[in-house]
Design an enzyme around this catalytic site. Structure first.
Site, PDB file in Angstrom:
ATOM      1  NE  ARG A   1      -2.005   4.904  -2.000  1.00 32.22           N
ATOM      2  CZ  ARG A   1      -1.357   4.262  -1.302  1.00 32.22           C
ATOM      3  NH1 ARG A   1      -0.330   4.609  -0.518  1.00 32.22           N
ATOM      4  NH2 ARG A   1      -1.265   2.616  -1.454  1.00 32.22           N
TER       5      ARG A   1
ATOM      6  CE  LYS B   1       0.361  -0.905  -2.994  1.00 32.26           C
ATOM      7  NZ  LYS B   1       0.840  -1.003  -1.686  1.00 32.26           N
TER       8      LYS B   1
ATOM      9  CE1 TYR C   1       6.122   3.214   0.080  1.00 28.59           C
ATOM     10  CE2 TYR C   1       3.971   3.973  -0.887  1.00 28.59           C
ATOM     11  CZ  TYR C   1       5.128   4.005   0.024  1.00 28.59           C
ATOM     12  OH  TYR C   1       4.898   5.167   0.996  1.00 28.59           O
TER      13      TYR C   1
ATOM     14  CG  HIS D   1       5.863  -3.439  -0.645  1.00 32.70           C
ATOM     15  ND1 HIS D   1       6.387  -2.945   0.421  1.00 32.70           N
ATOM     16  CD2 HIS D   1       4.852  -2.443  -1.227  1.00 32.70           C
ATOM     17  CE1 HIS D   1       5.676  -2.117   0.932  1.00 32.70           C
ATOM     18  NE2 HIS D   1       4.871  -1.661   0.048  1.00 32.70           N
TER      19      HIS D   1
ATOM     20  CD  GLU E   1       9.496  -1.002  -0.719  1.00 36.30           C
ATOM     21  OE1 GLU E   1       8.804  -0.070  -1.605  1.00 36.30           O
ATOM     22  OE2 GLU E   1       9.406  -2.221  -1.337  1.00 36.30           O
TER      23      GLU E   1
ATOM     24  CG  ASP F   1       3.211  -3.813   2.978  1.00 33.52           C
ATOM     25  OD1 ASP F   1       3.533  -4.304   4.062  1.00 33.52           O
ATOM     26  OD2 ASP F   1       3.695  -2.563   2.958  1.00 33.52           O
TER      27      ASP F   1
HETATM   28  N1  LIG Z   1      -0.991  -2.604   4.250  1.00 30.78           N
HETATM   29  C1  LIG Z   1      -0.588  -1.363   4.120  1.00 30.78           C
HETATM   30  O1  LIG Z   1      -1.352  -0.574   3.096  1.00 30.78           O
HETATM   31  C2  LIG Z   1       0.733  -0.473   4.437  1.00 30.78           C
HETATM   32  C3  LIG Z   1       1.570  -1.503   4.985  1.00 30.78           C
HETATM   33  N2  LIG Z   1       2.782  -0.885   5.558  1.00 30.78           N
HETATM   34  C4  LIG Z   1       3.487  -1.840   6.260  1.00 30.78           C
HETATM   35  O2  LIG Z   1       3.584  -1.776   7.544  1.00 30.78           O
HETATM   36  C5  LIG Z   1       4.665  -2.561   8.146  1.00 30.78           C
HETATM   37  C6  LIG Z   1       5.488  -1.707   9.329  1.00 30.78           C
HETATM   38  O3  LIG Z   1       6.142  -0.337   8.746  1.00 30.78           O
HETATM   39  P1  LIG Z   1       6.490   0.829   9.792  1.00 30.78           P
HETATM   40  O4  LIG Z   1       5.624   0.643  11.119  1.00 30.78           O
HETATM   41  O5  LIG Z   1       6.699   1.719   8.895  1.00 30.78           O
HETATM   42  O6  LIG Z   1       7.911   0.003  10.010  1.00 30.78           O
HETATM   43  P2  LIG Z   1       8.816   0.402  11.197  1.00 30.78           P
HETATM   44  O7  LIG Z   1      10.376   0.019  10.792  1.00 30.78           O
HETATM   45  O8  LIG Z   1       8.511   1.926  11.428  1.00 30.78           O
HETATM   46  O9  LIG Z   1       8.460  -0.480  12.350  1.00 30.78           O
HETATM   47  C7  LIG Z   1       8.863  -1.710  12.295  1.00 30.78           C
HETATM   48  C8  LIG Z   1       8.947  -2.269  13.866  1.00 30.78           C
HETATM   49  O10 LIG Z   1       8.890  -3.758  13.850  1.00 30.78           O
HETATM   50  C9  LIG Z   1       9.744  -3.940  15.031  1.00 30.78           C
HETATM   51  N3  LIG Z   1      10.325  -5.483  14.739  1.00 30.78           N
HETATM   52  C10 LIG Z   1      11.004  -6.137  14.255  1.00 30.78           C
HETATM   53  N4  LIG Z   1      11.014  -7.286  14.377  1.00 30.78           N
HETATM   54  C11 LIG Z   1      10.081  -7.523  15.265  1.00 30.78           C
HETATM   55  C12 LIG Z   1       9.638  -8.748  15.934  1.00 30.78           C
HETATM   56  N5  LIG Z   1      10.280  -9.832  15.883  1.00 30.78           N
HETATM   57  N6  LIG Z   1       8.833  -8.719  16.847  1.00 30.78           N
HETATM   58  C13 LIG Z   1       8.240  -7.245  17.225  1.00 30.78           C
HETATM   59  N7  LIG Z   1       8.567  -6.146  16.401  1.00 30.78           N
HETATM   60  C14 LIG Z   1       9.694  -6.263  15.772  1.00 30.78           C
HETATM   61  C15 LIG Z   1      10.817  -2.919  14.750  1.00 30.78           C
HETATM   62  O11 LIG Z   1      11.584  -2.942  16.059  1.00 30.78           O
HETATM   63  C16 LIG Z   1      10.180  -1.644  14.503  1.00 30.78           C
HETATM   64  O12 LIG Z   1       9.622  -1.015  15.603  1.00 30.78           O
HETATM   65  C17 LIG Z   1       5.559  -2.655   6.986  1.00 30.78           C
HETATM   66  O13 LIG Z   1       5.494  -3.756   6.226  1.00 30.78           O
HETATM   67  C18 LIG Z   1       4.958  -1.647   6.120  1.00 30.78           C
HETATM   68  O14 LIG Z   1       5.514  -1.818   4.642  1.00 30.78           O
HETATM   69  C19 LIG Z   1       2.962   0.430   5.436  1.00 30.78           C
HETATM   70  C20 LIG Z   1       2.206   1.454   5.195  1.00 30.78           C
HETATM   71  C21 LIG Z   1       0.797   0.825   4.479  1.00 30.78           C
HETATM   72  C1  LIG Z   2       3.221   1.291   2.005  1.00 35.46           C
HETATM   73  C2  LIG Z   2       2.395   0.673   0.793  1.00 35.46           C
HETATM   74  O1  LIG Z   2       2.584  -0.323   0.199  1.00 35.46           O
HETATM   75  C3  LIG Z   2       1.403   1.453   0.543  1.00 35.46           C
HETATM   76  O2  LIG Z   2       1.173   2.849   1.215  1.00 35.46           O
HETATM   77  O3  LIG Z   2       0.186   1.183  -0.240  1.00 35.46           O
END
Ligand SMILES: NC(=O)C1=CN([C@@H]2O[C@H](COP(=O)(O)OP(=O)(O)OC[C@H]3O[C@@H](n4cnc5c(N)ncnc54)[C@H](O)[C@@H]3O)[C@@H](O)[C@H]2O)C=CC1
Ligand SMILES: CC(=O)C(=O)O
Length: 372
Positions: free
Chosen positions: A15, A74, A93, A95, A117, A269
């Site tokens: 990206r 990133k 981003y 993190h 984020e 992340d």
């Molecule tokens: N690995 C990657 O490439 C990427 C990673 N991410 C990550 O994915 C993760 C999720 O992001 P989003 O969905 O956007 O966040 P979001 O804020 O939309 O959703 C998070 C959900 O987790 C729930 N939650 C909180 N504590 C909880 C628990 N103890 N048990 C069950 N559910 C619980 C919340 O109620 C919420 O619905 C983040 O860490 C984000 O940075 C996002 C994009 C890319």
């Molecule tokens: C959210 C994030 O860390 C990514 O898009 O790589």
């Protein structure tokens, strides 16, 4: 303002922080954009397209990093810490909760570090995370389905199955943007999907969206354990904004999963929600096996589909970049509370509470620092 856009250097990160359309928006507002040569190629944007849009192409990363504001995708890697200088505005981003060394480097160099984020609207949503969460959520089920194939190390099942054979079971922990998108794709593939969340209101919304075609469950250790022991694919999608992800899935729960099952921990992340996701993997070597379960823990999943992701990301970042460039970061953030919430370090202090907590550092109120 002079804005630098370096080439991303993370493994398979194709990206780029700005498209030629973004350059035009910033130029029109009177700013200069310095793009490192080749920065857009991974997303199919050529240097010629950037020049046509009005960018200045620069030879080296150092040339891009010496501008007043640097936009990236990133978090900076160690080899980039040397470019930090006092007063640099870094918009990317970050993190930081699982990144003590990066946090220290930003504080030591008094960088104004604004994390995509943690920019947060009044309704709690995270506008600069959402499009990448949509991408990663959709990818999670697609990737999980692929790694369930025998030749990829999985147990050899087709998630949607065929008539006469049980469908695959998918559990998604966290029903936010990643979780909802993972569920959509898993359902589209024909799997039997359960979403677990802690927020009853969110569970109600999910029930309204998907009706009886998914199961919703309250997040607690018993429910998580039960679902895991029956699941073929588990997606980690929990977020507490800015904070280290809670380890909701114990080593013992993973041991209860059947051999050849797959975990995709999208929340890696922020440190990951499984005790067994104790390392970050890369697109080059995305999985490892623990207790007979395949673990996928890539922290930049959208980097694998850079064209879609770059356009999706810059659609949302450029309006905020314009505010920072037009007004300067102090006025822009004081005028716009969601943007102020993005500031993680300022003047050598940690200004995001969950990050300070994660590292046992002192937290400083961002508004007081901005008004100084
Ligand atoms: N690995 C990657 O490439 C990427 C990673 N991410 C990550 O994915 C993760 C999720 O992001 P989003 O969905 O956007 O966040 P979001 O804020 O939309 O959703 C998070 C959900 O987790 C729930 N939650 C909180 N504590 C909880 C628990 N103890 N048990 C069950 N559910 C619980 C919340 O109620 C919420 O619905 C983040 O860490 C984000 O940075 C996002 C994009 C890319
Ligand atoms: C959210 C994030 O860390 C990514 O898009 O790589």
């Amino acid at each position: 303002m002079k804005i630098g856009v370096p080439t991303e250097i993370k493994n398979n990160e194709n990206r780029v922080a700005m498209t030629p359309a973004g350059v035009i928006s910033l130029k029109t507002a009177g700013h200069e954009v310095y793009v490192q040569k080749g920065a857009g190629l991974g997303s199919n944007f050529t240097d010629e397209q950037y020049v046509e849009a009005g960018a200045v192409m620069v030879e080296t990363a150092a040339d891009a990093w010496k501008q007043e504001m640097v936009m990236k995708v990133k978090e900076p890697l160690q080899e980039e810490y040397g470019y930090f200088y006092e007063g640099l505005i870094l918009f990317t981003y970050l993190h930081l909760a699982p990144e003590p060394e990066l946090t220290k480097a930003l504080i030591d160099n008094k960088v104004v570090a604004i994390a995509y984020e943690t920019v947060q609207l009044d309704n709690g949503s995270l506008p600069l995370l959402t499009p990448m969460s949509e991408v990663a959520g959709r990818m999670a089920s697609q990737i999980g389905a692929q790694f369930l194939e025998k030749s990829h190390g999985g147990k050899g099942i087709l998630l949607g199955s065929i008539p006469g054979v049980r469908r695959g079971k998918v559990t998604v922990i966290g029903g936010g943007v990643v979780g909802t998108n993972a569920a959509k794709i898993a359902m589209g593939l024909g799997a039997d999907v359960t979403i677990i969340d802690l927020n009853p209101e969110r569970l109600r919304q999910l029930d309204d969206i998907f009706g009886s075609s998914i199961n919703t469950m309250m997040s607690n250790p018993l429910n998580i354990h039960e679902c895991l022991s029956e699941s073929d694919l588990v997606v980690g999608a929990v977020l507490i904004p800015g904070a280290k992800a809670p380890k909701l899935v114990t080593d013992e729960m993973v041991q209860s999963m059947t051999k050849g099952s797959v975990i995709v921990d999208v929340a890696i992340d922020q440190g990951g929600i499984f005790e067994t996701t104790d390392r970050i993997t890369t697109h080059d070597n995305p999985t490892y096996e623990k207790h007979g379960v395949l673990h996928y823990a890539v922290a930049n999943m959208p980097g694998a589909v850079p064209r879609t992701s770059t356009i999706g990301l810059t659609n949302v970042t450029i309006p905020y970049a314009l505010q920072l460039a037009n007004k300067g970061y102090r006025k822009a953030c004081l005028d716009n509370l969601p943007l102020m919430k993005g500031i993680n370090t300022l003047d050598g202090y940690v200004t995001y509470e969950a990050v300070a907590e994660a590292h046992g550092l002192e937290y400083s109120d961002v508004r007081s620092l901005l008004e100084n």
